[in-house]
Design an enzyme around this catalytic site. Structure first.
Site, PDB file in Angstrom:
ATOM      1  CB  CYS A 272      10.460   2.507   5.771  1.00 13.20           C
ATOM      2  SG  CYS A 272       9.496   2.032   4.318  1.00 13.20           S
TER       3      CYS A 272
ATOM      4  CG  ASP B 185       7.888   3.516  -3.823  1.00 10.40           C
ATOM      5  OD1 ASP B 185       7.710   4.512  -3.101  1.00 10.40           O
ATOM      6  OD2 ASP B 185       8.704   2.618  -3.560  1.00 10.40           O
TER       7      ASP B 185
END
Length: 344
Positions: A15, A89
């Protein structure tokens, strides 16, 4: 022929590949506004973790995608981490994953089909752990190795949790320790020992399975996962969406063993500095350099950040512990403010 290390083929890993939040905000601000149907319960308005589309009174579709370049050199571990990160998510919205699509970009003239296959096997292993199939996907020949998923799930709209529901008086609970970006920087420099690597893999491949159970708790008001923008960045997104301020107690924030020492030695990612440049002006409080690095450290497959009523905190912590997240801790509180900011 010996293949190159996976991390040597990527300009940024995990990320930490994300576009800096300030740059991303400028790009999205220039994008044309489109009609939004009433069924779209969550879109881009608060930079939430996934889109959510109402199907019926009791069912909504959760849709998200996430992919990045290698954060580790072991291909199977890379695939597991990338898939776990994408599925997170769905959990962060309170949803239950149902299936995934693979996104695969590989330098086919540089990596063997065996290595590429191991990456895909790692992704499949994470999906099996989540109880979902990989039902399709798309592949391209690319300069850098890229792997991730489109992850789809279902949630009852009554239990949907956004990052924008925090209320003044709430406490904040973080499910995983910080330091993944710092560990990845140490790995690239050959400075991460075997125990550090084991801790890194354990945290980045731990699915955020408490999400759906937490979402059903009446006292839980907001939820997000901490990923590329760091704890400070995602806490500020929660503050902005909720119209409040957030106070963090760095002494209570869980940190992966060894990460603070590495940060103190200057082992950090370039993404950490870009993150801080984007939002540091909205963080009020003195910090030693290593704590600033931890707050802005890009977390790959990071923990859930939960805002809940004080009387629900023990139930939230108990849920985390039952799912194997022993380091979950109360890290701060939500406060009234004229504009969103982060207090330390």
């Amino acid at each position: 022929m010996t293949e190159p290390r996976l991390t040597s083929l990527s300009h940024g890993g995990g990320c930490g590949c994300k576009i800096a939040p300030g740059v991303l905000e400028s790009i999205l601000r220039a994008a044309p506004a489109l009609p939004v149907p009433a069924e779209l319960l969550v879109g881009t308005e608060t930079s939430d973790d996934a889109a959510v589309y109402r199907i019926s009174e009791t069912q909504a579709l959760v849709a998200t995608t996430d992919f990045f370049m290698p954060i580790v050199d072991d291909p199977h571990d890379f695939g597991r981490i990338a898939a776990t990160n994408a599925i997170s998510d769905v959990y962060a919205m309170g949803g239950q994953p149902i299936f995934a699509l693979a996104l695969v970009g590989m330098p086919v003239n540089v990596l063997s089909t065996t290595t590429i296959g191991r990456i895909l096997e790692g992704g499949s292993a994470a999906c099996r752990a989540a109880g979902i199939p990989i039902a399709g996907g798309h592949t391209i020949d690319s300069v850098e190795p890229i792997y991730g998923l489109v992850a789809l799930g279902l949630v009852d709209p009554r239990h949907l949790k956004r990052n924008s529901g925090a209320r003044p008086g709430d406490v904040l609970i973080l499910g995983k320790g910080l330091g993944v970006g710092i560990f990845s920087a140490a790995l690239k420099k050959g400075m991460l020992d075997a125990d550090g690597y084991r801790r890194m893999i354990e945290t980045t491949t731990a699915l955020n399975t408490p999400g759906p159970e937490l979402a059903r708790m009446e006292g839980v008001h907001a939820m997000t996962d901490v990923t590329g923008f760091g704890l400070a960045g995602h806490a500020l997104e929660m503050a902005r969406g909720s119209g409040c301020a957030i106070r963090l107690d760095m002494g209570c924030v869980p940190v992966l063993q060894g990460a603070r020492d590495l940060a103190r030695a200057g082992i950090v990612t370039g993404a950490s500095a870009r993150n801080w440049d984007s939002y540091g002006a909205r963080v009020d409080g003195a910090l030693p350099p290593e704590d600033r690095a931890l707050l802005s450290d890009p977390q790959t497959s990071g923990g859930l950040l939960v805002a809940c009523a004080p009387d629900a905190a023990e139930a939230v912590l108990d849920c985390f512990r039952r799912h194997g997240f022993a380091n979950a801790a109360v890290v701060g509180a939500v406060e009234t403010a004229d504009f969103p900011k982060l207090w330390l």
